[in-house]
Design a protein around this motif. Structure first.
Motif, short mmCIF file in Angstrom:
data_model
loop_
_atom_site.label_atom_id
_atom_site.label_comp_id
_atom_site.label_asym_id
_atom_site.label_seq_id
_atom_site.Cartn_x
_atom_site.Cartn_y
_atom_site.Cartn_z
N LEU A 291 0.82 -1.22 0.00
CA LEU A 291 0.00 0.00 0.00
C LEU A 291 0.85 1.27 0.00
CD1 LEU A 291 -2.82 -1.11 2.46
CD2 LEU A 291 -2.96 -0.90 -0.04
N ALA A 292 2.00 1.23 0.69
CA ALA A 292 2.90 2.38 0.69
C ALA A 292 3.45 2.63 -0.71
CB ALA A 292 4.05 2.14 1.67
N LEU A 293 3.76 1.57 -1.43
CA LEU A 293 4.25 1.72 -2.81
C LEU A 293 3.18 2.30 -3.73
CD1 LEU A 293 6.39 -1.50 -3.19
CD2 LEU A 293 7.17 0.84 -3.59
N ILE A 294 1.95 1.83 -3.57
CA ILE A 294 0.85 2.36 -4.38
C ILE A 294 0.67 3.85 -4.10
CG2 ILE A 294 -1.65 2.29 -4.74
CD1 ILE A 294 -1.43 -0.79 -4.20
N LYS A 295 0.65 4.21 -2.83
CA LYS A 295 0.44 5.61 -2.44
C LYS A 295 1.53 6.52 -3.00
CE LYS A 295 0.11 8.61 1.59
NZ LYS A 295 0.17 8.69 3.06
N VAL A 296 2.79 6.16 -2.81
CA VAL A 296 3.88 7.02 -3.26
C VAL A 296 3.93 7.09 -4.79
CG1 VAL A 296 5.78 5.33 -3.28
CG2 VAL A 296 6.25 7.73 -2.75
N THR A 297 3.57 6.01 -5.45
CA THR A 297 3.56 6.01 -6.91
C THR A 297 2.52 6.99 -7.44
OG1 THR A 297 4.38 3.75 -7.01
CG2 THR A 297 3.25 4.59 -8.97
N TYR A 298 1.34 6.99 -6.85
CA TYR A 298 0.31 7.94 -7.30
C TYR A 298 0.68 9.38 -6.95
CZ TYR A 298 -2.68 4.50 -9.34
OH TYR A 298 -3.18 3.51 -10.17
N GLN A 299 1.39 9.59 -5.85
CA GLN A 299 1.88 10.94 -5.55
C GLN A 299 2.80 11.41 -6.65
OE1 GLN A 299 3.68 10.31 -1.69
NE2 GLN A 299 1.86 11.05 -0.60
N LEU A 300 3.70 10.53 -7.08
CA LEU A 300 4.62 10.88 -8.16
C LEU A 300 3.87 11.09 -9.47
CD1 LEU A 300 7.42 11.36 -9.33
CD2 LEU A 300 7.63 8.87 -9.62
N LEU A 301 2.98 10.19 -9.83
CA LEU A 301 2.24 10.31 -11.09
C LEU A 301 1.40 11.59 -11.12
CD1 LEU A 301 1.21 6.59 -11.67
CD2 LEU A 301 2.94 7.90 -12.93
N ASN A 302 0.81 11.96 -10.00
CA ASN A 302 0.05 13.22 -9.94
C ASN A 302 0.95 14.42 -10.17
OD1 ASN A 302 -2.39 11.91 -9.51
ND2 ASN A 302 -2.25 12.06 -7.28
N ALA A 303 2.16 14.40 -9.58
CA ALA A 303 3.11 15.49 -9.78
C ALA A 303 3.57 15.54 -11.24
CB ALA A 303 4.31 15.33 -8.84
N ILE A 304 3.79 14.38 -11.83
CA ILE A 304 4.19 14.30 -13.24
C ILE A 304 3.10 14.93 -14.12
CG2 ILE A 304 4.50 12.67 -15.16
CD1 ILE A 304 5.98 10.84 -13.10
N ASP A 305 1.86 14.57 -13.85
CA ASP A 305 0.73 15.11 -14.63
C ASP A 305 0.60 16.63 -14.45
OD1 ASP A 305 0.23 12.57 -15.56
OD2 ASP A 305 -1.44 12.20 -14.17
N ARG A 306 0.70 17.08 -13.20
CA ARG A 306 0.60 18.53 -12.92
C ARG A 306 1.66 19.33 -13.66
NH1 ARG A 306 -0.16 16.93 -7.73
NH2 ARG A 306 1.97 17.44 -7.15
N ASN A 307 2.85 18.75 -13.77
CA ASN A 307 3.97 19.46 -14.39
C ASN A 307 4.08 19.21 -15.90
OD1 ASN A 307 5.41 20.83 -12.12
ND2 ASN A 307 5.41 18.75 -11.31
N GLY A 308 3.27 18.31 -16.42
CA GLY A 308 3.32 18.03 -17.84
C GLY A 308 4.59 17.32 -18.29
N TRP A 309 5.20 16.55 -17.39
CA TRP A 309 6.42 15.83 -17.72
C TRP A 309 6.07 14.51 -18.40
CZ3 TRP A 309 8.54 16.24 -12.06
CH2 TRP A 309 8.94 17.56 -11.82
N GLU A 310 6.91 14.11 -19.34
CA GLU A 310 6.72 12.83 -20.02
C GLU A 310 8.06 12.16 -20.23
OE1 GLU A 310 4.52 13.05 -23.65
OE2 GLU A 310 3.12 14.52 -22.83
N ASN A 311 8.13 10.87 -19.89
CA ASN A 311 9.26 10.04 -20.26
C ASN A 311 8.84 8.59 -20.18
OD1 ASN A 311 9.56 9.19 -17.59
ND2 ASN A 311 11.51 10.20 -17.26
#
Length: 147
Positions: A111-131
């Protein structure tokens, strides 16, 4: 009863050029940070690795070990399955010695991995980053959510 496990990503530390870099650490009982509170690494890459290791740990036989490696090694966290629901975590430092971090719930780690992954993905989306690693992470997190 085991230790509390979380994985902390410092959102304000994230930077992007061709890779997403930021501060990430395993946290035991809300205050012990491994490898350290300001450890900086390639967060999308290591989260992909960690999710793969956690998924393997869930289905592993007793006493199997899996590494949660950091890109900027040789430091890593090693999880050894000690029951169907728990794993011992060891921090392996630059000197290659294993220091027991504690016994944690495998489900809490998942669950900790799921939570931190979505935190990162949300930040990626907010910033418009792609890789490529971020796109892979979107699929990898689904693989651990479904177990």
């Amino acid at each position: 009863m085991g230790e509390q496990i979380s994985i902390e990503l410092t959102i304000d530390s994230l930077t992007y050029d061709t890779q997403i870099i930021g501060n990430i650490a395993f946290v035991i009982n809300s205050y012990d940070y491994f490898p350290g509170q300001s450890w900086s690494d390639f967060v999308a890459i290591v989260l992909n690795w960690w999710i793969d290791s956690c998924r393997a740990l869930v289905f592993a036989p007793l006493h199997e070990s899996y590494s949660f490696s950091f890109m900027d090694g040789p430091v890593k966290v090693v999880a050894r399955k000690v029951s169907e629901t728990e794993a011992e975590l060891f921090y392996v430092g630059r000197d290659a010695r294993h220091a027991l971090m504690g016994t944690v719930s495998i489900e809490e780690l998942r669950l900790a991995l799921i939570k931190v992954t979505y935190q990162l993905l949300n930040a990626i989306d907010r910033n418009g980053w792609e890789n490529e690693e971020a796109e892979t992470l979107r699929y990898t997190v689904k693989s651990i959510e479904s177990i």
